[in-house]
Design an enzyme around this catalytic site. Structure first.
Site, PDB file in Angstrom:
ATOM      1  N   LYS A   1       0.897  -1.153  -0.051  1.00  0.00           N
ATOM      2  CA  LYS A   1       0.004  -0.119  -0.067  1.00  0.00           C
ATOM      3  C   LYS A   1       0.777   1.129  -0.044  1.00  0.00           C
ATOM      4  O   LYS A   1       0.406   2.240  -0.696  1.00  0.00           O
ATOM      5  CB  LYS A   1      -0.914  -0.100   1.352  1.00  0.00           C
ATOM      6  CG  LYS A   1      -2.125  -0.907   0.926  1.00  0.00           C
ATOM      7  CD  LYS A   1      -3.269  -0.887   2.203  1.00  0.00           C
ATOM      8  CE  LYS A   1      -4.273  -1.699   2.068  1.00  0.00           C
ATOM      9  NZ  LYS A   1      -5.334  -1.355   2.939  1.00  0.00           N
TER      10      LYS A   1
ATOM     11  N   LYS B   1      -3.998 -11.210  -7.447  1.00  0.00           N
ATOM     12  CA  LYS B   1      -5.205 -11.489  -6.363  1.00  0.00           C
ATOM     13  C   LYS B   1      -6.439 -10.575  -7.158  1.00  0.00           C
ATOM     14  O   LYS B   1      -6.301  -9.457  -7.300  1.00  0.00           O
ATOM     15  CB  LYS B   1      -4.748 -11.153  -5.209  1.00  0.00           C
ATOM     16  CG  LYS B   1      -5.692 -11.644  -4.169  1.00  0.00           C
ATOM     17  CD  LYS B   1      -5.162 -11.032  -2.719  1.00  0.00           C
ATOM     18  CE  LYS B   1      -5.675  -9.324  -2.612  1.00  0.00           C
ATOM     19  NZ  LYS B   1      -5.510  -8.757  -1.417  1.00  0.00           N
TER      20      LYS B   1
ATOM     21  N   LYS C   1     -10.227  -4.716  -5.940  1.00  0.00           N
ATOM     22  CA  LYS C   1     -10.830  -3.660  -6.457  1.00  0.00           C
ATOM     23  C   LYS C   1      -9.808  -2.606  -7.281  1.00  0.00           C
ATOM     24  O   LYS C   1      -9.874  -2.011  -8.356  1.00  0.00           O
ATOM     25  CB  LYS C   1     -11.670  -2.840  -5.604  1.00  0.00           C
ATOM     26  CG  LYS C   1     -12.764  -1.845  -6.339  1.00  0.00           C
ATOM     27  CD  LYS C   1     -13.637  -0.934  -5.174  1.00  0.00           C
ATOM     28  CE  LYS C   1     -14.362  -0.070  -5.976  1.00  0.00           C
ATOM     29  NZ  LYS C   1     -14.801   0.859  -5.119  1.00  0.00           N
TER      30      LYS C   1
HETATM   31  P1  AMP Z   1     -11.042  -6.525   2.239  1.00  0.00           P
HETATM   32  O1  AMP Z   1     -11.924  -6.098   1.075  1.00  0.00           O
HETATM   33  O2  AMP Z   1      -9.609  -6.121   1.819  1.00  0.00           O
HETATM   34  O3  AMP Z   1     -11.176  -5.624   3.522  1.00  0.00           O
HETATM   35  O4  AMP Z   1     -11.164  -7.986   2.348  1.00  0.00           O
HETATM   36  C1  AMP Z   1     -12.179  -8.626   2.941  1.00  0.00           C
HETATM   37  C2  AMP Z   1     -11.939 -10.012   3.305  1.00  0.00           C
HETATM   38  O5  AMP Z   1     -11.954 -10.706   1.962  1.00  0.00           O
HETATM   39  C3  AMP Z   1     -10.671 -10.284   3.872  1.00  0.00           C
HETATM   40  O6  AMP Z   1     -10.812 -11.495   4.663  1.00  0.00           O
HETATM   41  C4  AMP Z   1      -9.511 -10.686   2.759  1.00  0.00           C
HETATM   42  O7  AMP Z   1      -8.655 -11.675   3.050  1.00  0.00           O
HETATM   43  C5  AMP Z   1     -10.760 -11.477   1.650  1.00  0.00           C
HETATM   44  N1  AMP Z   1     -10.329 -11.343   0.373  1.00  0.00           N
HETATM   45  C6  AMP Z   1     -10.161 -10.033  -0.217  1.00  0.00           C
HETATM   46  N2  AMP Z   1      -9.647 -10.452  -1.548  1.00  0.00           N
HETATM   47  C7  AMP Z   1      -9.571 -11.927  -1.590  1.00  0.00           C
HETATM   48  C8  AMP Z   1      -9.181 -12.442  -2.937  1.00  0.00           C
HETATM   49  N3  AMP Z   1      -9.019 -12.012  -4.021  1.00  0.00           N
HETATM   50  N4  AMP Z   1      -9.117 -14.027  -2.494  1.00  0.00           N
HETATM   51  C9  AMP Z   1      -9.413 -14.407  -1.385  1.00  0.00           C
HETATM   52  N5  AMP Z   1     -10.066 -13.472  -0.439  1.00  0.00           N
HETATM   53  C10 AMP Z   1      -9.957 -12.476  -0.579  1.00  0.00           C
END
Ligand code: AMP
Ligand code: TRP
Length: 329
Positions: free
Chosen positions: A111, A191, A194
């Site tokens: 980040k 991965k 967004k």
């Molecule tokens: P965030 O949107 O970064 O707050 O992520 C919310 C949850 O989704 C967290 O537990 C992340 O580890 C999971 N997550 C986000 N992107 C992925 C992905 N591409 N594959 C698997 N888990 C994800």
């Protein structure tokens, strides 16, 4: 009952990576634990954002999560900034955390690369706030995607540092992963995220999704339909694991290897099966959206409950550290 804690940033649009990587698990196991899920707006402000959009993003995330199946009564879904104890405990943990631990965090490195002009102290301290989120409820089980494992290990370290110095207070929590803890983006390279512009949104329509999936890469060595393919290197085939049953997957794999099935047909089956999961979520989302008032009320009540629990932990923690309220003297 053991305590389950997880958090999610109010990013605006959930994608199938969030859903199959984490949220699906929350929905599945929420009844087996004392469950807390937080919309972590204090984490979200560590990168640039539009203040006009933030209230909407937070509320929309709540509606999304309820639409995915988070239970309105059983699970304590709440907004992080409405429980001041999280920030309070962060400061306390700051004082037991060596800087070197934070410098190692890969999410911080990523980040701070992405937002070179805004590397603020909050971004650096992000994992300490995450540790405080979990430990203020004495969370033991933390269902997340694979990208969060380092933060959960760090949380265990923080608990150890504190317990060693001031006596056993916090449990050592564990990450809980789904069978698909890392979902790749439509680019097949990063991965799903967004910020990489490679997502399938949870609320997108079949037409929107087809437009993206239809154009997505498959096995790069399979140029013509008559070329045999290798499902193991195909990003779309990896998506089938999310929504397609074993038997049908076997048929697709066979079809790909023998060139009996083309990539377009394989993609069509994926989208058809995916919509079986997404259509009910979108319908529920649209219904809940007409009821924001009662959702706001639920979030208020949950924050109240959380403030009460958080206060107990803060009192216990301060007591152990010799920071006692004056009235105790
Ligand atoms: P965030 O949107 O970064 O707050 O992520 C919310 C949850 O989704 C967290 O537990 C992340 O580890 C999971 N997550 C986000 N992107 C992925 C992905 N591409 N594959 C698997 N888990 C994800
Ligand atoms: N950092 C997590 C993410 O980006 C969100 C989060 C904040 C979290 N606090 C948490 C996850 C506590 C699990 C537990 O996805």
């Amino acid at each position: 009952m053991k305590v389950l804690f997880s958090g999610i940033q109010p990013t605006g649009a959930l994608h199938i990576g969030n859903y199959f990587g984490a949220i699906k698990n929350w929905v599945k196991i929420q009844f087996d634990y004392r469950t807390f899920i937080s919309i972590v707006d204090y984490h979200a402000i560590t990168i640039p954002y539009d203040k006009k959009e933030m209230p909407e993003r937070v509320m929309d995330m709540a509606i999304n999560l309820f639409a995915c199946g988070i239970d309105l009564e059983k699970t304590n879904l709440f907004i992080q900034s409405e429980v001041p104890g999280h920030a309070d405990l962060t400061w306390i943990f700051n004082s037991v955390t060596p800087m070197g631990e934070l410098e190692r965090m890969t999410q911080f490195k990523d980040k701070s690369q992405q937002h070179k002009k805004n590397v603020n102290v909050g971004l650096f301290d992000y994992p300490v706030l995450q540790a405080a989120d979990i430990l203020i409820y004495k969370g033991e089980v933390v269902p997340v995607g694979e990208d969060q494992i380092q933060h959960i290990e760090f949380t265990r370290e923080v608990a150890r540092y504190f317990n060693k110095r001031f006596g056993k207070t916090f449990p050592e929590c564990e990450a809980l992963l789904t069978k698909t803890p890392r979902i790749m983006g439509l680019d097949g390279e990063n991965k799903m995220s967004k910020s990489k512009n490679n997502i399938i949104g949870l609320l997108e329509t079949e037409a929107e999704i087809w437009k993206k999936v239809g154009a997505a890469k498959t096995d790069p060595a399979r140029i013509k339909k008559t070329d045999p393919g290798n499902p193991l290197v195909c990003n779309i085939y990896s998506y089938h694991k999310l929504v397609t049953g074993e038997e049908e997957r076997e048929e697709i794999s066979e079809g790909c290897r023998t060139a009996g099935m083309g990539c377009v047909d394989c993609k069509k089956i994926f989208v058809k099966n995916l919509m079986k999961v997404l259509n009910p979520i979108r319908e529920k989302y649209e219904n809940l959206k007409m009821n924001t008032h009662s959702i706001r009320e639920i979030l208020n009540n949950n924050a109240e409950k959380c403030r009460h629990i958080a206060k107990q932990t803060i009192l216990e923690t301060k007591d152990k550290m010799g920071i006692n309220p004056v009235w105790k003297l």
